[in-house]
Design a protein around this motif. Sequence first.
Motif, mmCIF file in Angstrom:
data_model
loop_
_atom_site.group_PDB
_atom_site.id
_atom_site.type_symbol
_atom_site.label_atom_id
_atom_site.label_comp_id
_atom_site.label_asym_id
_atom_site.label_seq_id
_atom_site.Cartn_x
_atom_site.Cartn_y
_atom_site.Cartn_z
ATOM 1 N N LEU A 5 50.803 33.395 147.201
ATOM 2 C CA LEU A 5 49.462 33.248 146.633
ATOM 3 C C LEU A 5 48.761 34.592 146.583
ATOM 4 O O LEU A 5 48.143 34.947 145.574
ATOM 5 N N TRP A 6 48.879 35.380 147.660
ATOM 6 C CA TRP A 6 48.269 36.712 147.651
ATOM 7 C C TRP A 6 48.877 37.586 146.552
ATOM 8 O O TRP A 6 48.165 38.268 145.834
ATOM 9 N N ARG A 7 50.199 37.589 146.433
ATOM 10 C CA ARG A 7 50.844 38.455 145.434
ATOM 11 C C ARG A 7 50.348 38.138 144.025
ATOM 12 O O ARG A 7 50.185 39.034 143.203
ATOM 13 N N GLN A 8 50.084 36.856 143.744
ATOM 14 C CA GLN A 8 49.628 36.487 142.404
ATOM 15 C C GLN A 8 48.119 36.705 142.231
ATOM 16 O O GLN A 8 47.680 37.202 141.203
ATOM 17 N N LEU A 9 47.320 36.353 143.224
ATOM 18 C CA LEU A 9 45.894 36.636 143.137
ATOM 19 C C LEU A 9 45.675 38.144 143.113
ATOM 20 O O LEU A 9 44.865 38.653 142.335
ATOM 21 N N GLY A 10 46.412 38.865 143.940
ATOM 22 C CA GLY A 10 46.320 40.324 143.946
ATOM 23 C C GLY A 10 46.712 40.926 142.608
ATOM 24 O O GLY A 10 46.099 41.896 142.144
ATOM 25 N N ALA A 11 47.727 40.365 141.955
ATOM 26 C CA ALA A 11 48.131 40.844 140.628
ATOM 27 C C ALA A 11 47.019 40.611 139.609
ATOM 28 O O ALA A 11 46.733 41.470 138.763
ATOM 29 N N ALA A 12 46.369 39.449 139.683
ATOM 30 C CA ALA A 12 45.258 39.161 138.770
ATOM 31 C C ALA A 12 44.109 40.145 139.009
ATOM 32 O O ALA A 12 43.499 40.649 138.058
ATOM 33 N N VAL A 13 43.813 40.427 140.267
ATOM 34 C CA VAL A 13 42.764 41.399 140.602
ATOM 35 C C VAL A 13 43.157 42.780 140.085
ATOM 36 O O VAL A 13 42.328 43.504 139.520
ATOM 37 N N ASP A 14 44.419 43.156 140.249
ATOM 38 C CA ASP A 14 44.888 44.446 139.730
ATOM 39 C C ASP A 14 44.738 44.513 138.216
ATOM 40 O O ASP A 14 44.311 45.537 137.664
ATOM 41 N N MET A 15 45.081 43.433 137.523
ATOM 42 C CA MET A 15 44.944 43.418 136.066
ATOM 43 C C MET A 15 43.479 43.541 135.656
ATOM 44 O O MET A 15 43.150 44.252 134.694
ATOM 45 N N LEU A 16 42.590 42.886 136.383
ATOM 46 C CA LEU A 16 41.167 43.002 136.095
ATOM 47 C C LEU A 16 40.710 44.442 136.296
ATOM 48 O O LEU A 16 40.003 45.007 135.456
ATOM 49 N N GLY A 17 41.125 45.052 137.380
ATOM 50 C CA GLY A 17 40.770 46.444 137.639
ATOM 51 C C GLY A 17 41.295 47.389 136.578
ATOM 52 O O GLY A 17 40.588 48.307 136.144
ATOM 53 N N ASN A 18 42.520 47.173 136.143
ATOM 54 C CA ASN A 18 43.092 48.014 135.091
ATOM 55 C C ASN A 18 42.303 47.882 133.791
ATOM 56 O O ASN A 18 42.076 48.867 133.084
ATOM 57 N N ALA A 19 41.878 46.668 133.475
ATOM 58 C CA ALA A 19 41.092 46.443 132.252
ATOM 59 C C ALA A 19 39.736 47.130 132.367
ATOM 60 O O ALA A 19 39.294 47.808 131.431
ATOM 61 N N ILE A 20 39.064 46.974 133.499
ATOM 62 C CA ILE A 20 37.754 47.613 133.685
ATOM 63 C C ILE A 20 37.881 49.120 133.508
ATOM 64 O O ILE A 20 37.080 49.749 132.808
ATOM 65 N N ALA A 21 38.885 49.714 134.124
ATOM 66 C CA ALA A 21 39.069 51.164 134.065
ATOM 67 C C ALA A 21 39.400 51.665 132.658
ATOM 68 O O ALA A 21 39.133 52.828 132.338
ATOM 69 N N ALA A 22 39.951 50.815 131.810
ATOM 70 C CA ALA A 22 40.398 51.233 130.481
ATOM 71 C C ALA A 22 39.280 51.287 129.437
ATOM 72 O O ALA A 22 39.488 51.833 128.349
ATOM 73 N N PHE A 23 38.114 50.751 129.731
ATOM 74 C CA PHE A 23 37.064 50.658 128.723
ATOM 75 C C PHE A 23 36.395 51.994 128.433
ATOM 76 O O PHE A 23 35.921 52.667 129.340
ATOM 77 N N PRO A 24 36.300 52.351 127.146
ATOM 78 C CA PRO A 24 35.470 53.501 126.772
ATOM 79 C C PRO A 24 33.987 53.098 126.861
ATOM 80 O O PRO A 24 33.642 51.930 126.673
ATOM 81 N N ASP A 25 33.116 54.064 127.140
ATOM 82 C CA ASP A 25 31.691 53.777 127.318
ATOM 83 C C ASP A 25 31.076 53.013 126.160
ATOM 84 O O ASP A 25 30.301 52.086 126.362
ATOM 85 N N GLU A 26 31.413 53.402 124.944
ATOM 86 C CA GLU A 26 30.761 52.780 123.791
ATOM 87 C C GLU A 26 31.089 51.293 123.654
ATOM 88 O O GLU A 26 30.309 50.523 123.101
ATOM 89 N N VAL A 27 32.215 50.866 124.173
ATOM 90 C CA VAL A 27 32.564 49.448 124.133
ATOM 91 C C VAL A 27 32.016 48.744 125.379
ATOM 92 O O VAL A 27 31.477 47.642 125.295
ATOM 93 N N TRP A 28 32.121 49.399 126.532
ATOM 94 C CA TRP A 28 31.648 48.832 127.796
ATOM 95 C C TRP A 28 30.168 48.449 127.718
ATOM 96 O O TRP A 28 29.749 47.419 128.212
#
Length: 166
Positions: A5-28
Amino acid sequence: MREALWRQLGAAVDMLGNAIAAFPDEVWLDPARRPPPWHLAYHTLFFLDLYLSPGLDGFAPPAPFTLSELDPSGVLPERPYTRAELLAYLDHGRRKARSTLAGLTDEAAARPVSFPWVGEMSFGELLLVSLRHVQHGAAQLNLILRQTVDAAPEWVKRAAEGLDGG
């Protein structure tokens, strides 16, 4: 089961973090997009934090965040949150999830919990709801990235670190 459960919830959290970090300011910060990406990320992190808590009573997100996300009228927070603020909140959620799952017992997983918008269920089921909610938020952000900059972070199959941090 706790580790899986941790490995999958942690993966979802990692994916969310990767998406947040990828946003350019003008879209964010795009005021024309409703809800704006920063709010999608905040909403997802707020409910991760809440669902890892014993309940609504006594719950408070860390500063600078407030309980405005519980307002039934859907009011946005007073200002947009930065990616840095939300990535710090994501780290808070990751630590809280790891700690919660590391100490999860059968009795704790079976404990009934209730929120007005999801009804009553076991804490174990709420953990699965939370996993799905985080993945949904990450998918929404990745869709916006694909639509606006034609790029999005890769799929994360499982959290890199286990419950013990290794």
